[in-house]
Design a protein around this motif. Structure first.
Motif, PDB file in Angstrom:
ATOM      1  N   HIS A 119       0.829  -1.210   0.000  1.00 48.28           N
ATOM      2  CA  HIS A 119       0.000   0.000   0.000  1.00 48.28           C
ATOM      3  C   HIS A 119       0.869   1.267   0.000  1.00 48.28           C
ATOM      4  O   HIS A 119       0.499   2.281  -0.588  1.00 48.28           O
ATOM      5  N   TRP A 120       2.038   1.190   0.655  1.00 50.29           N
ATOM      6  CA  TRP A 120       2.996   2.302   0.662  1.00 50.29           C
ATOM      7  C   TRP A 120       4.202   1.918  -0.181  1.00 50.29           C
ATOM      8  O   TRP A 120       4.722   0.808  -0.068  1.00 50.29           O
ATOM      9  N   SER A 121       4.653   2.820  -1.002  1.00 48.75           N
ATOM     10  CA  SER A 121       5.831   2.564  -1.833  1.00 48.75           C
ATOM     11  C   SER A 121       7.098   2.689  -0.980  1.00 48.75           C
ATOM     12  O   SER A 121       7.196   3.568  -0.117  1.00 48.75           O
ATOM     13  N   ILE A 122       8.055   1.818  -1.235  1.00 53.72           N
ATOM     14  CA  ILE A 122       9.330   1.872  -0.528  1.00 53.72           C
ATOM     15  C   ILE A 122      10.127   3.067  -1.036  1.00 53.72           C
ATOM     16  O   ILE A 122      10.395   3.183  -2.229  1.00 53.72           O
ATOM     17  N   GLN A 123      10.495   3.962  -0.143  1.00 51.56           N
ATOM     18  CA  GLN A 123      11.148   5.214  -0.522  1.00 51.56           C
ATOM     19  C   GLN A 123      12.663   5.200  -0.339  1.00 51.56           C
ATOM     20  O   GLN A 123      13.365   5.998  -0.932  1.00 51.56           O
ATOM     21  N   ARG A 124      13.135   4.296   0.511  1.00 55.07           N
ATOM     22  CA  ARG A 124      14.584   4.218   0.737  1.00 55.07           C
ATOM     23  C   ARG A 124      14.890   2.890   1.407  1.00 55.07           C
ATOM     24  O   ARG A 124      14.000   2.261   1.984  1.00 55.07           O
ATOM     25  N   GLN A 125      16.151   2.455   1.320  1.00 56.37           N
ATOM     26  CA  GLN A 125      16.516   1.208   1.978  1.00 56.37           C
ATOM     27  C   GLN A 125      17.925   1.295   2.545  1.00 56.37           C
ATOM     28  O   GLN A 125      18.726   2.151   2.156  1.00 56.37           O
ATOM     29  N   ILE A 126      18.219   0.398   3.488  1.00 60.92           N
ATOM     30  CA  ILE A 126      19.561   0.261   4.047  1.00 60.92           C
ATOM     31  C   ILE A 126      19.920  -1.207   4.008  1.00 60.92           C
ATOM     32  O   ILE A 126      19.092  -2.072   4.299  1.00 60.92           O
ATOM     33  N   ASP A 127      21.163  -1.498   3.620  1.00 56.92           N
ATOM     34  CA  ASP A 127      21.659  -2.872   3.547  1.00 56.92           C
ATOM     35  C   ASP A 127      22.699  -3.053   4.647  1.00 56.92           C
ATOM     36  O   ASP A 127      23.741  -2.398   4.643  1.00 56.92           O
ATOM     37  N   LEU A 128      22.420  -3.929   5.589  1.00 55.75           N
ATOM     38  CA  LEU A 128      23.296  -4.143   6.743  1.00 55.75           C
ATOM     39  C   LEU A 128      24.263  -5.305   6.543  1.00 55.75           C
ATOM     40  O   LEU A 128      24.976  -5.677   7.474  1.00 55.75           O
ATOM     41  N   HIS A 129      24.302  -5.860   5.343  1.00 62.15           N
ATOM     42  CA  HIS A 129      25.213  -6.973   5.054  1.00 62.15           C
ATOM     43  C   HIS A 129      26.653  -6.588   5.373  1.00 62.15           C
ATOM     44  O   HIS A 129      27.100  -5.483   5.041  1.00 62.15           O
ATOM     45  N   GLY A 130      27.378  -7.492   6.015  1.00 67.50           N
ATOM     46  CA  GLY A 130      28.803  -7.298   6.230  1.00 67.50           C
ATOM     47  C   GLY A 130      29.168  -6.414   7.397  1.00 67.50           C
ATOM     48  O   GLY A 130      30.354  -6.225   7.684  1.00 67.50           O
ATOM     49  N   LEU A 131      28.191  -5.829   8.094  1.00 65.40           N
ATOM     50  CA  LEU A 131      28.482  -4.941   9.216  1.00 65.40           C
ATOM     51  C   LEU A 131      28.572  -5.740  10.510  1.00 65.40           C
ATOM     52  O   LEU A 131      27.853  -6.714  10.706  1.00 65.40           O
ATOM     53  N   ARG A 132      29.466  -5.302  11.401  1.00 64.39           N
ATOM     54  CA  ARG A 132      29.508  -5.888  12.732  1.00 64.39           C
ATOM     55  C   ARG A 132      28.265  -5.441  13.510  1.00 64.39           C
ATOM     56  O   ARG A 132      27.579  -4.505  13.118  1.00 64.39           O
ATOM     57  N   THR A 133      28.017  -6.110  14.628  1.00 70.23           N
ATOM     58  CA  THR A 133      26.795  -5.824  15.392  1.00 70.23           C
ATOM     59  C   THR A 133      26.703  -4.357  15.782  1.00 70.23           C
ATOM     60  O   THR A 133      25.668  -3.710  15.571  1.00 70.23           O
ATOM     61  N   ASP A 134      27.778  -3.777  16.356  1.00 75.25           N
ATOM     62  CA  ASP A 134      27.745  -2.377  16.769  1.00 75.25           C
ATOM     63  C   ASP A 134      27.552  -1.448  15.573  1.00 75.25           C
ATOM     64  O   ASP A 134      26.824  -0.455  15.662  1.00 75.25           O
ATOM     65  N   GLU A 135      28.214  -1.772  14.467  1.00 75.83           N
ATOM     66  CA  GLU A 135      28.078  -0.949  13.258  1.00 75.83           C
ATOM     67  C   GLU A 135      26.653  -1.014  12.729  1.00 75.83           C
ATOM     68  O   GLU A 135      26.082   0.010  12.332  1.00 75.83           O
ATOM     69  N   ALA A 136      26.080  -2.215  12.712  1.00 73.35           N
ATOM     70  CA  ALA A 136      24.711  -2.375  12.209  1.00 73.35           C
ATOM     71  C   ALA A 136      23.717  -1.643  13.102  1.00 73.35           C
ATOM     72  O   ALA A 136      22.787  -0.995  12.619  1.00 73.35           O
ATOM     73  N   ARG A 137      23.908  -1.705  14.429  1.00 69.97           N
ATOM     74  CA  ARG A 137      22.996  -1.034  15.361  1.00 69.97           C
ATOM     75  C   ARG A 137      23.012   0.474  15.130  1.00 69.97           C
ATOM     76  O   ARG A 137      21.959   1.116  15.043  1.00 69.97           O
ATOM     77  N   GLU A 138      24.200   1.055  15.037  1.00 68.94           N
ATOM     78  CA  GLU A 138      24.299   2.511  14.857  1.00 68.94           C
ATOM     79  C   GLU A 138      23.793   2.921  13.480  1.00 68.94           C
ATOM     80  O   GLU A 138      23.112   3.949  13.343  1.00 68.94           O
ATOM     81  N   ALA A 139      24.119   2.114  12.452  1.00 66.84           N
ATOM     82  CA  ALA A 139      23.679   2.443  11.089  1.00 66.84           C
ATOM     83  C   ALA A 139      22.161   2.403  10.991  1.00 66.84           C
ATOM     84  O   ALA A 139      21.536   3.288  10.380  1.00 66.84           O
ATOM     85  N   LEU A 140      21.535   1.397  11.589  1.00 62.36           N
ATOM     86  CA  LEU A 140      20.073   1.284  11.533  1.00 62.36           C
ATOM     87  C   LEU A 140      19.409   2.414  12.301  1.00 62.36           C
ATOM     88  O   LEU A 140      18.442   3.025  11.821  1.00 62.36           O
ATOM     89  N   GLY A 141      19.919   2.714  13.505  1.00 62.54           N
ATOM     90  CA  GLY A 141      19.335   3.801  14.290  1.00 62.54           C
ATOM     91  C   GLY A 141      19.423   5.125  13.560  1.00 62.54           C
ATOM     92  O   GLY A 141      18.457   5.902  13.529  1.00 62.54           O
TER      93      GLY A 141
END
Length: 209
Positions: A121-143
């Motif tokens: 129903h809503w179009s995807i406007q942006r995305q983030i790919d967390l592949h290859g990131l360490r846990t701390d890096e992925a947490r900060e990148a997602l936040g």
């Protein structure tokens, strides 16, 4: 149903308490930063005692060099608060709906919301790919990604966490952490597992406030 509502209420109270603790930590970090800046400005005076500036008519004025406008310390403080705010131990199982596919919606929101999100129903406007990131890096990148997307007025985004095929035991370790982190973000209203064409079990479609 009553027990489930009670569990959701307790979980919501826990989220609110964690958010309040994060805000308090940010305020404390800012207070310490201001104290440090004040001490740095008065370092000479604190070291030698009160001084009186020399009076001279032959003074050469050197304009200050421009300072990098990037708020580096504030970014570091926010990253520190983000690490503390998003807990890996958050119990998300009672908040997830596992019908034909994984989904989550904030307490008080109807099931139609997850259905519409799953149906595109809503179009995807942006995305983030967390592949290859360490846990701390992925947490900060997602936040950071969720916060900036919300500030820019985006409603629907995709988070690619992978299927764990390259992880030890081929288990999707990052997927479970992403679920916990998203539930703790106040900007997130709901999320569902992506459709096969959008990443399937390796991605989530997220609806923001």
């Amino acid at each position: 149903m009553k027990l489930r509502s009670l569990a959701e209420l307790k979980m919501l109270q826990k989220v609110i308490a964690q958010r309040a603790a994060a805000e308090a930590a940010a305020q404390e970090a800012e207070r310490r930063r201001l104290i440090r800046l004040d001490r740095e400005k008065r370092l000479f005076e604190l070291a030698v005692g009160p001084v009186q500036p020399l009076v001279t008519a032959r003074r050469v004025h050197h304009p200050p060099r421009p300072v990098d406008p990037s708020p580096r310390q504030r970014q570091l403080d926010e990253a520190s608060v983000m690490r503390e705010a998003l807990s890996d131990d958050f119990d998300v199982e009672t908040l997830l709906h596992t019908d034909e596919a994984l989904s989550y919606r904030r307490p008080g929101l109807g099931p139609d919301l997850a259905r519409k999100l799953r149906e595109g129903h809503w179009s995807i406007q942006r995305q983030i790919d967390l592949h290859g990131l360490r846990t701390d890096e992925a947490r900060e990148a997602l936040g950071r990604f969720v916060r900036e997307a919300h500030q820019q007025g985006l409603r629907c985004v995709r988070v690619v966490h992978g299927k764990g095929l390259g992880s030890p035991g081929r288990a999707p370790v990052l997927k479970g952490r992403v679920l916990r982190w998203l539930v703790q973000k106040k900007e997130v209203m709901a999320f569902v597992q992506a459709r096969p064409a959008e990443g399937g079990a390796g991605a989530l479609v997220v609806l923001l406030r």
